[in-house]
Each structure stands twice: as structure tokens, then as C-alpha cells.
Design an enzyme around this catalytic site. Structure first.
Site, short mmCIF file in Angstrom:
data_model
loop_
_atom_site.label_atom_id
_atom_site.label_comp_id
_atom_site.label_asym_id
_atom_site.label_seq_id
_atom_site.Cartn_x
_atom_site.Cartn_y
_atom_site.Cartn_z
CE1 TYR A 94 9.56 -21.97 131.91
CE2 TYR A 94 9.12 -19.62 131.79
CZ TYR A 94 9.46 -20.81 131.17
OH TYR A 94 9.71 -20.83 129.82
CG ASP A 130 10.86 -14.03 126.29
OD1 ASP A 130 10.82 -14.86 127.23
OD2 ASP A 130 10.69 -14.36 125.10
P1 NAD Z 1 17.50 -23.53 118.32
O1 NAD Z 1 17.99 -24.92 118.61
O2 NAD Z 1 16.59 -23.31 117.19
O3 NAD Z 1 18.77 -22.60 118.09
C1 NAD Z 1 19.92 -22.61 118.84
C2 NAD Z 1 21.15 -22.52 117.93
O4 NAD Z 1 22.30 -22.50 118.78
C3 NAD Z 1 21.34 -23.72 116.99
O5 NAD Z 1 21.45 -23.28 115.66
C4 NAD Z 1 22.62 -24.36 117.47
O6 NAD Z 1 23.40 -24.92 116.43
C5 NAD Z 1 23.34 -23.20 118.12
N1 NAD Z 1 24.37 -23.56 119.06
C6 NAD Z 1 24.36 -24.56 119.97
N2 NAD Z 1 25.50 -24.58 120.66
C7 NAD Z 1 26.28 -23.56 120.19
C8 NAD Z 1 27.57 -23.08 120.52
N3 NAD Z 1 28.30 -23.64 121.49
N4 NAD Z 1 28.05 -22.03 119.82
C9 NAD Z 1 27.31 -21.46 118.85
N5 NAD Z 1 26.08 -21.87 118.50
C10 NAD Z 1 25.56 -22.91 119.16
O7 NAD Z 1 16.87 -23.00 119.68
P2 NAD Z 1 15.72 -21.93 119.96
O8 NAD Z 1 14.49 -22.63 120.36
O9 NAD Z 1 15.64 -20.97 118.84
O10 NAD Z 1 16.27 -21.21 121.27
C11 NAD Z 1 17.52 -20.61 121.34
C12 NAD Z 1 17.85 -20.22 122.76
O11 NAD Z 1 17.12 -19.08 123.18
C13 NAD Z 1 17.54 -21.29 123.80
O12 NAD Z 1 18.56 -21.28 124.78
C14 NAD Z 1 16.24 -20.83 124.38
O13 NAD Z 1 16.02 -21.40 125.65
C15 NAD Z 1 16.51 -19.37 124.43
N6 NAD Z 1 15.35 -18.47 124.63
C16 NAD Z 1 15.40 -17.65 125.68
C17 NAD Z 1 14.39 -16.76 125.93
C18 NAD Z 1 14.46 -15.91 127.16
O14 NAD Z 1 13.55 -15.24 127.50
N7 NAD Z 1 15.52 -15.92 127.93
C19 NAD Z 1 13.31 -16.68 125.04
C20 NAD Z 1 13.28 -17.52 123.95
C21 NAD Z 1 14.33 -18.41 123.74
C1 G6P Z 2 9.63 -18.14 127.57
C2 G6P Z 2 10.84 -18.11 128.42
C3 G6P Z 2 12.05 -18.52 127.65
C4 G6P Z 2 11.84 -19.89 127.05
C5 G6P Z 2 10.61 -19.88 126.20
C6 G6P Z 2 10.31 -21.32 125.82
O1 G6P Z 2 9.66 -17.12 126.63
O2 G6P Z 2 11.08 -16.85 128.98
O3 G6P Z 2 13.16 -18.51 128.50
O4 G6P Z 2 12.95 -20.26 126.26
O5 G6P Z 2 9.52 -19.39 126.91
O6 G6P Z 2 9.55 -21.31 124.70
P1 G6P Z 2 9.34 -22.61 123.81
O7 G6P Z 2 8.37 -22.10 122.81
O8 G6P Z 2 10.69 -22.95 123.21
O9 G6P Z 2 8.82 -23.66 124.70
MN MN Z 3 13.11 -16.95 129.98
#
Ligand code: NAD
Ligand code: G6P
Ligand code: MN
Length: 466
Positions: A289, A191
Site C-alpha cells: 500500500y 490480511d
Molecule cells: P461487501 O459490500 O460485499 O460486504 C459488506 C457488507 O456489510 C454488506 O452486506 C453491507 O450491507 C454490510 N454493512 C454495511 N454497513 C453495515 C452496518 N452498519 N451494519 C451491518 N452490516 C453492514 O464488502 P466486501 O468487499 O466483502 O468487504 C467487506 C469488508 O471487509 C470491507 O470493509 C473490506 O474493506 C474489508 N476487508 C478487510 C480485509 C483486511 O485485511 N482487513 C480483507 C478483506 C476485506
Molecule cells: C487486502 C487488504 C484489505 C483490502 C483488500 C482489498 O487484502 O488487506 O484490507 O480490503 O486487500 O481487496 P479488494 O479485492 O476488495 O480490492
Molecule cells: Mn487490510
């Protein structure tokens, strides 16, 4: 750079006979206990008119954490969408049977491990970040197995489903899927560029990223915008460049209600620092980043080794989301609990719609290069614009990248590939090489010190390294 060319022939993952348009869809959210789950679940409801979802399942491997989020969402759904078939489970068969899409956002090791990913490198004077440098490498070594496991469950129980993955570190996860599951129906998306385009739109007096047409190349969390037009075809780059040179992304932040994202102090810092990243190559607009790779000394100097982003998130977003969930559960109603759809997550529905309804919309996806960046490793997982329809995606060629980007990309893609090789082969040597090659780490000596500390704390998550 050549102008955005027509889709490269045979460059996409064309799925034969996979046209899916249905009257309604079933969605599994993997990482049901994520801080992003309530916002995304509510967003699915909000977008129901264009993406009709009649079944939502939460799946997580931490029953206790997921239950708090799920029970609160259950109450919300009963009050606002009683017809929705909602359930939550830790059982893979239950979670992945009879579904059309998996939205995956897992964090293997949760915030406790993120904190170590950030603090261990800082102890040695190196960047401590969720997805970049040593921290990102450590997180990658944990995520690969978790994401592959979910992909396998999906293929076993719903072989026609698509997985839209945004679990991080997306660059390493995507490379692992390319190597280990090359034929799987997984699309990796981020995102950050969408958020940056929202900011560029605001700089130009437009509403959001939907008003822009763009060209972009790079790796995930490691790329550059090369062209920005409005929908009438007017070149917005001169205006955006002027803003970047003065204020980075800072004056593009929208203060409209529901549009706030990344407003914590550390993020504001990052948006401001983009000014200095932009200065290195004023022909392109950089992803935020890139600051971790181009100004690692500054990043370390301005980091607090005892209080990193993981602490900020645990004290902020996690407390807020779980506090709201507990309040809903205690009071038995979601009214007045501050539950809101995540406006920024609508890109996920846009992507699901494109696959389900063949919209042919353009998305920035993380996909095998195969010539999309013509002077770069064809096996790299690059982030480039793609046209998405019911048969998958087709990449839009971005031509050749200049020497500066080429040099940076070669270095970083090698880091990511070495991490995946280390994971597959259980190779200490390759992981040491990956860390040594990272632009965030000054020497093989420091790389080894960090690696040995990381191995110690990741025993429950990493394959054994020999
Ligand atoms: P969080 O720790 O609140 O939630 C992650 C959940 O995943 C937890 O409830 C955990 O128990 C679960 N989990 C861990 N291993 C697992 C497995 N093997 N099987 C099933 N469930 C499992 O984390 P968050 O801050 O809400 O972020 C979640 C993910 O989304 C992270 O990887 C974060 O980097 C990603 N993220 C990506 C983007 C993007 O743009 N790509 C944006 C925002 C967040
Ligand atoms: C951006 C990135 C994500 C990342 C997030 C981290 O949205 O694209 O990949 O997980 O920032 O945000 P946080 O609030 O967890 O530092
Ligand atoms: Mn990202």
C-alpha cells in the site's frame, strides 16, 4: 533496529479473569452479506477440529443482500454440518446475544460508495483508492459509526465476547475505537502482511507465512518488514531483498490451488510496483500500500477514472459470489456450486484460537503504540507483532524507526487522527486539514475541492460538518 525484544511490560490489553476455553464457541459474522462471508463461514467449518464452533449467526443491516448469502450457506450447512446452529438476522439483540466472537467485515455504503471514493479524487488528479488518500478518508468517515455501533451491540448483549475486526479502513477504525471505546474487547487485524509473507515464503522455497518469523512496524496499510527468519532462525532477508529488487512481490505469487488471492490485473500491477517502493529503502521490505503515498503520480497515470477497482470487484468477485449463492438457492443444493473455504482467512481462526485457547501465538495487530515504536507518538495505533493469549495481547517492542519511516509515519498518523477528530467534533476544518496533509493530495485547494464533492455524496453517512 533492535532485535525483536521480549514483550513490553504492561503494554498489552490484559483482560483480568477472561480465560475462556470452552468446548464450543458461538460466532457472529457482522456483514453477513459480504462477498467474503461464504468463504469465511466454510473456513470455520473446515477448522472445526481446532476451533469448535457450534453456532453461527450472520448479521447485516441490508436484509435483502444478506439473505442471498445466508440462504445459500444454510443449504451448505444442512448438507455438510447439520448439527450446526445457524441463523441470520438484522435484529441486533438476536445477532449478538450469547456469543463468544464477532467477526466483523462491514462496508458502510457498500460498493456504490467505494466507487465514488475512488472516482471523485481521480477527477481532481489524485489517487482514488479504497483505504488510502481521499478515498480512505471518506470511507473512514462512514465506517467509524458502523463499527462502533456493532461493538456497542456486542458489549450490550455479550459483554465477554471479543470482536475481531477487519472492516476497513482499519487504521482509522482502530484510532476511532481507541478514542471512543478504549476499554472494548476489539482487535483490529489485516490480511495484507500475511499475504506478503506467503509471497516471501514462496520466494524462499517455503510453503507459507507459518514458516516465517518476522519483525514489522508501521500503521495499517503503511508499514515495513525489518526482519524475516525461517523457523530454524536463518536470516532470509538477503534472499528476499534480491527478489524484491528484481521483481517486487511478483515471483512470490503461489499458483497452488486454493492459494490464489489478489490475482486480478490491478493487484498484479501492485505486486510488481513494490519493486520501486522497495528501492526507496532497500533495508526494509515495504507493504504494497505504500505505493499510493510514494508514487501517487504513477498511480493516477495508470488508473482509469471510469473503471476503478470497485468496478473490477463488482464485475468480478461480487458477481461470482452472488452468482454462486443464487445457483445454490435455485438448485437447492450446494454441490458443484464452487463454494470453497477461504484458505487465506484461517488467520482469523488462528487469532480466535489464541484468545480462546491461550496459544501464545504471534500476530501482527493494530494496537496502541505505547512505546512499541519508541521514537513515535505513543497514542498512535501501530501495526506491530504481538503475542496473543486468553488474557489479550502483549506487544513486541520494535525499537526506533529510521528518519525516512519516522517522517512518513508522522504525516500519515496525523491524517488518521485528524479524520477521527473531524468525525467526533463534526469539524469541516479538521477534515480539510486531514486531506491537505495526505501525501496523495498536492494542495489545500485540491483538498477542498475533493472534500466538497465527498460531503455532497456522503450526506447519508457522515456526521454533519461545520
Ligand atoms: P461487501 O459490500 O460485499 O460486504 C459488506 C457488507 O456489510 C454488506 O452486506 C453491507 O450491507 C454490510 N454493512 C454495511 N454497513 C453495515 C452496518 N452498519 N451494519 C451491518 N452490516 C453492514 O464488502 P466486501 O468487499 O466483502 O468487504 C467487506 C469488508 O471487509 C470491507 O470493509 C473490506 O474493506 C474489508 N476487508 C478487510 C480485509 C483486511 O485485511 N482487513 C480483507 C478483506 C476485506
Ligand atoms: C487486502 C487488504 C484489505 C483490502 C483488500 C482489498 O487484502 O488487506 O484490507 O480490503 O486487500 O481487496 P479488494 O479485492 O476488495 O480490492
Ligand atoms: Mn487490510
Amino acid at each position: 533496529m533492535a532485535a525483536a525484544a521480549p514483550p513490553h511490560e504492561n503494554s498489552g490489553r490484559i483482560q483480568e479473569g477472561s480465560t475462556m476455553a470452552k468446548s464450543s464457541y458461538a460466532v457472529t459474522i457482522a456483514g453477513g452479506g459480504s462477498t467474503f462471508t461464504p468463504g469465511i463461514a466454510l473456513m470455520l467449518l473446515k477448522e472445526h477440529d481446532r476451533f469448535p464452533v457450534d453456532k453461527v449467526v450472520f448479521y447485516d443491516n441490508d436484509a435483502e443482500r444478506q439473505e442471498i448469502v445466508a440462504k445459500a450457506c444454510e443449504i451448505y450447512f444442512k448438507e455438510n454440518a447439520p448439527e450446526l446452529d445457524f441463523s441470520y438476522t438484522t435484529d441486533p439483540e438476536e445477532a449478538f446475544t450469547g456469543i463468544d466472537f464477532v467477526l466483523a467485515h462491514i462496508r458502510v455504503g457498500k460498493y456504490a460508495m467505494r466507487e465514488l471514493d475512488e472516482k471523485i479524487p481521480l477527477k481532481y488528479g489524485c489517487v482514488g483508492q479504497e483505504t488510502c488518500g481521499a478515498g480512505g478518508i471518506a470511507y473512514g468517515m462512514r465506517s467509524i459509526g458502523g463499527v462502533i455501533e456493532i461493538l456497542d451491540y456486542m458489549e450490550k448483549y455479550s459483554p465477554d465476547a471479543w470482536m475481531l475486526n477487519y472492516s476497513n479502513p482499519a487504521a482509522i477504525v482502530a484510532e476511532a475505537c481507541r478514542v471512543l471505546r478504549p476499554d472494548s474487547k476489539i482487535i483490529n487485524i489485516c490480511d495484507m502482511p500475511i499475504d506478503l509473507m506467503d509471497k516471501m515464503a514462496v520466494m524462499c522455497g517455503l510453503k507459507d507465512h507459518r514458516d516465517l518469523q518476522y519483525s514489522y512496524y508501521g500503521l495499517n496499510h503503511y508499514g515495513w518488514f525489518t526482519k524475516i527468519f525461517d523457523k530454524q532462525g536463518n536470516d532470509l532477508m538477503p534472499q528476499i531483498k534480491k527478489h524484491m529488487a528484481k521483481n517486487g512481490y511478483l515471483d512470490g505469487i503461489s499458483h497452488e490451488e486454493g492459494q490464489e488471492q489478489h490475482i486480478d490485473e490491478s493487484w498484479i500491477h501492485t505486486f510488481g510496483k513494490a519493486k520501486d517502493v522497495y528501492a526507496i529503502d532497500p533495508e526494509t521490505i515495504p507493504n504494497t500500500y505504500l505505493k499510493y503515498y510514494t508514487y501517487p503520480d504513477y498511480v493516477v497515470e495508470t488508473s482509469n477514472p471510469n473503471y476503478t477497482r470497485a468496478n473490477e470487484v463488482m464485475d468480478g468477485r461480487e458477481k461470482r459470489v452472488f452468482g454462486a449463492c443464487r445457483k445454490v438457492i435455485e438448485s437447492g443444493t450446494a454441490e458443484g456450486a464452487g463454494f470453497e473455504a477461504d484458505a487465506h482467512a484461517t488467520y482469523i481462526v488462528d487469532l480466535a484460537c489464541a484468545l480462546a485457547e491461550n496459544t501464545g501465538e504471534r500476530f501482527l495487530l493494530i494496537v496502541p503504540n505505547d512505546g512499541a515504536v519508541s521514537n513515535f507518538d505513543e497514542t498512535a495505533m501501530v501495526e506491530v507483532p504481538c503475542i496473543v493469549g486468553s488474557n489479550g495481547y502483549e506487544k513486541i517492542c520494535q525499537g526506533k524507526v529510521p528518519q525516512w519511516q519516522k517522517g512518513m509515519l508522522e504525516q500519515q498518523v496525523s491524517v488518521e487522527k485528524l479524520v477521527v477528530q473531524a468525525w467526533v467534533e463534526g469539524s469541516y476544518q479538521k477534515l480539510w486539514q486531514a486531506l491537505t496533509l495526505s501525501a496523495t493530495i498536492p494542495s489545500a485547494k485540491v483538498a477542498k475541492q475533493i472534500l466538497d464533492d465527498l460531503i455532497e455524496v456522503n450526506k447519508d453517512y457522515w456526521p454533519e460538518l461545520k
